[in-house]
Design a protein around this motif. Structure first.
Motif, PDB file in Angstrom:
ATOM      1  N   ASP A   1       0.802  -1.221   0.000  1.00  0.00           N
ATOM      2  CA  ASP A   1       0.000   0.000   0.000  1.00  0.00           C
ATOM      3  C   ASP A   1       0.838   1.276   0.000  1.00  0.00           C
ATOM      4  N   PHE A   2       1.927   1.270   0.747  1.00  0.00           N
ATOM      5  CA  PHE A   2       2.744   2.482   0.869  1.00  0.00           C
ATOM      6  C   PHE A   2       4.223   2.108   0.928  1.00  0.00           C
ATOM      7  N   ILE A   3       5.060   3.054   0.513  1.00  0.00           N
ATOM      8  CA  ILE A   3       6.508   2.916   0.612  1.00  0.00           C
ATOM      9  C   ILE A   3       7.047   4.105   1.397  1.00  0.00           C
ATOM     10  N   ILE A   4       7.905   3.822   2.370  1.00  0.00           N
ATOM     11  CA  ILE A   4       8.623   4.886   3.069  1.00  0.00           C
ATOM     12  C   ILE A   4       9.913   5.126   2.290  1.00  0.00           C
ATOM     13  N   ASN A   5      10.077   6.322   1.777  1.00  0.00           N
ATOM     14  CA  ASN A   5      11.175   6.663   0.875  1.00  0.00           C
ATOM     15  C   ASN A   5      12.322   7.312   1.657  1.00  0.00           C
ATOM     16  N   GLY A   6      13.144   6.483   2.285  1.00  0.00           N
ATOM     17  CA  GLY A   6      14.222   7.011   3.118  1.00  0.00           C
ATOM     18  C   GLY A   6      13.901   6.830   4.589  1.00  0.00           C
ATOM     19  N   PRO A   7      14.432   7.691   5.465  1.00  0.00           N
ATOM     20  CA  PRO A   7      14.176   7.542   6.905  1.00  0.00           C
ATOM     21  C   PRO A   7      12.688   7.573   7.225  1.00  0.00           C
TER      22      PRO A   7
END
Length: 500
Positions: free
Chosen positions: A112-118
């Motif tokens: 559903d979602f991607i955390i892009n970095g920290p």
């Protein structure tokens, strides 16, 4: 029904490390949401363990940390199975792989979602938004699908690392014993702890997956904070060695020396990653203090002895082939082992030029071994990184290289080898070129077995060196079956694949 399950997919068959990336996320929601950790390295059947939690009906959010390579073996099929059986759950991926390949991941239909970095701010803010039905479009460091469009929100400035909460080591210990699971015996010590003291890197090498995520930014914990954390783990669980898994631990000479002075009385051995042109500026006094404080070996991205290739790789800084050799020789007097990685098989206009580059690097590596035989050599074949705007990436695309268009294809054996930089799948490399790289590696590791393989005793080292030396001296690398057989029988350990 708002609890969080954090999953660390299996990445190694032995010597498992503390899952620092997942612990950072756990720390970010500590006291706000209840959470559990499932470590694929420590469970015989991690999917059943995950489903056991989900069957309680209390867990809605799943956070996966996903690195390229072995972690995909569990991440992809597990995510798909979970989404099919528990469609109400929200699947959130973080790590280098999803940040580099968001389209194929989001279009799979089960992430559903991607955390892009920290994710220290992005993850808890996303959970809050999903819990309370508030907009998430303005949360930084987020990637999601809006209709058929992949949306990337703005990047957040790197936060002060000392301001972040301490990692919840004690709670991790209730899930998996830190002493029994995460403090393994290595070349460095009997109880080696993995630790992150900084994030990012201030350079823009076009072959590095860190660059698109951190965009030449670097933030570090203070030397005192790092020491306090390490001292706590040492006093409570008996750690006697440290692996710093920073992308670039030695950026600041001042911080490094300050930490060295703090850690010296603790009598701990340690290892970290650095740049040659950065550390070559360190004074002799600083290098001496670092060694006296327990630093035994440092990993450096040498990449190439050819200055034109270094420029092609956008290595940045001031590194040159001459400096690479000179610095290896310089470290001898400090008894610090340089661990040099090289990237062979970069693209060129003709096959003859590609082959000439490979031959050049082999000769260059032998020159390094001549001036400092203790130099550890790690060989990779060039694997493209999807860095937007990179001249090198545009070049590899023009030569016909393509990534998988379906997420499940990433777990094929060929693409897993690609992720480990052992099978490049690049159209400009012929099978003969790849064979030459691999065969040279076999012979090189026969003459100079890695010091980090603690299972290889003196007798075995002498035997394999005796068998390999003739080939090495006359540049005979084809069909090294006798060396390969010994390495297989003795389970020779390659640090770039299996760690120390």
């Amino acid at each position: 029904m708002n609890k969080i399950l954090l999953f660390n997919p299996k990445s190694a068959v032995a010597k498992h490390r503390i899952p620092n990336s997942i612990l950072n996320i756990a720390a970010s929601v500590e006291g706000r949401y209840e959470w559990v950790i499932v470590d694929g390295n420590c469970e015989e059947d991690p999917l059943s363990k995950i489903e056991e939690y989900l069957n309680t009906g209390e867990y809605k959010y799943l956070g996966f940390t996903v690195m390229p390579g072995p972690q995909l073996r569990q991440s992809i099929p597990f995510s798909k199975a979970i989404k099919e059986k528990f469609p109400h759950t929200k699947m959130i991926w973080g790590g280098y792989f999803p940040s580099s390949h968001p389209k194929v991941i989001l279009e799979s239909g089960y992430i559903d979602f991607i955390i892009n970095g920290p994710g220290d701010h992005a993850f808890p803010q996303l959970i809050d938004a999903l819990e309370y039905g508030t907009p998430y479009e303005f949360i930084k460091n987020l990637i999601y699908l809006a209709g058929n469009e992949v949306v990337k929100t703005a990047k957040e400035d790197l936060m002060d690392q000392d301001s972040l909460p301490t990692l919840p080591y004690n709670k991790l210990d209730t899930f998996y014993s830190i002493v029994n699971r995460y403090l393994g015996k290595t070349y460095l010590g009997n109880k080696t702890v993995a630790y992150h003291s900084s994030i990012g890197c201030p350079f823009t090498c076009s072959f590095c997956a860190v660059v698109p995520i951190y965009e030449a930014r670097w933030k570090a914990k203070s030397a005192q904070t790092v020491y306090n954390d390490i001292k706590y783990i040492k006093d409570k669980w008996g750690a006697d060695a440290i692996e710093f898994h920073d992308n670039n631990f030695f950026v600041s000479e001042k911080r490094t020396v300050e930490f060295a002075k703090l850690i010296k009385p603790e009598n701990m051995s340690w290892w970290g990653m650095a740049r040659i042109d950065t550390m070559d500026k360190f004074s002799d006094a600083s290098l001496a203090i670092i060694r006296e404080a327990g630093c035994k070996i440092i990993f450096f991205g040498a990449e190439s002895g050819n200055n034109l290739i270094l420029e092609q790789l956008d290595k940045g800084g001031t590194q040159t082939g001459e400096q690479i050799i000179r610095f290896a020789e310089r470290l001898k007097k400090f008894d610090i082992i340089p661990e040099y990685s090289f990237v062979l098989g970069t693209p060129a206009p003709t096959a003859e030029q590609v082959q000439a580059q490979i031959d050049f690097e082999i000769d260059f590596i032998k020159k390094i071994k001549h001036v400092n035989p203790r130099t550890e050599i790690v060989l990779y074949t060039y694997s493209p990184v999807p860095t937007e705007g990179s001249t090198l990436y545009k070049q590899v695309q023009s030569l016909g290289f393509k990534y998988p268009q379906v997420l499940e294809d990433w777990i094929s054996p060929a693409w897993e080898s690609f992720d480990m930089r052992k099978n490049p799948l690049t159209p400009w490399l012929t099978p003969e070129m790849i064979d030459k790289i691999r065969n040279f590696e076999i012979v090189l590791n026969g003459v100079y077995p890695t010091v980090t393989d603690i299972r290889l005793n003196t007798l075995k080292r002498r035997a394999i060196k005796l068998i390999s030396s003739f080939r090495y001296k006359i540049d005979l690398y084809k069909y090294p079956y006798e060396i390969k057989l010994l390495q297989r029988v003795w389970r020779y350990r390659q640090p770039e694949i299996q760690g120390f």
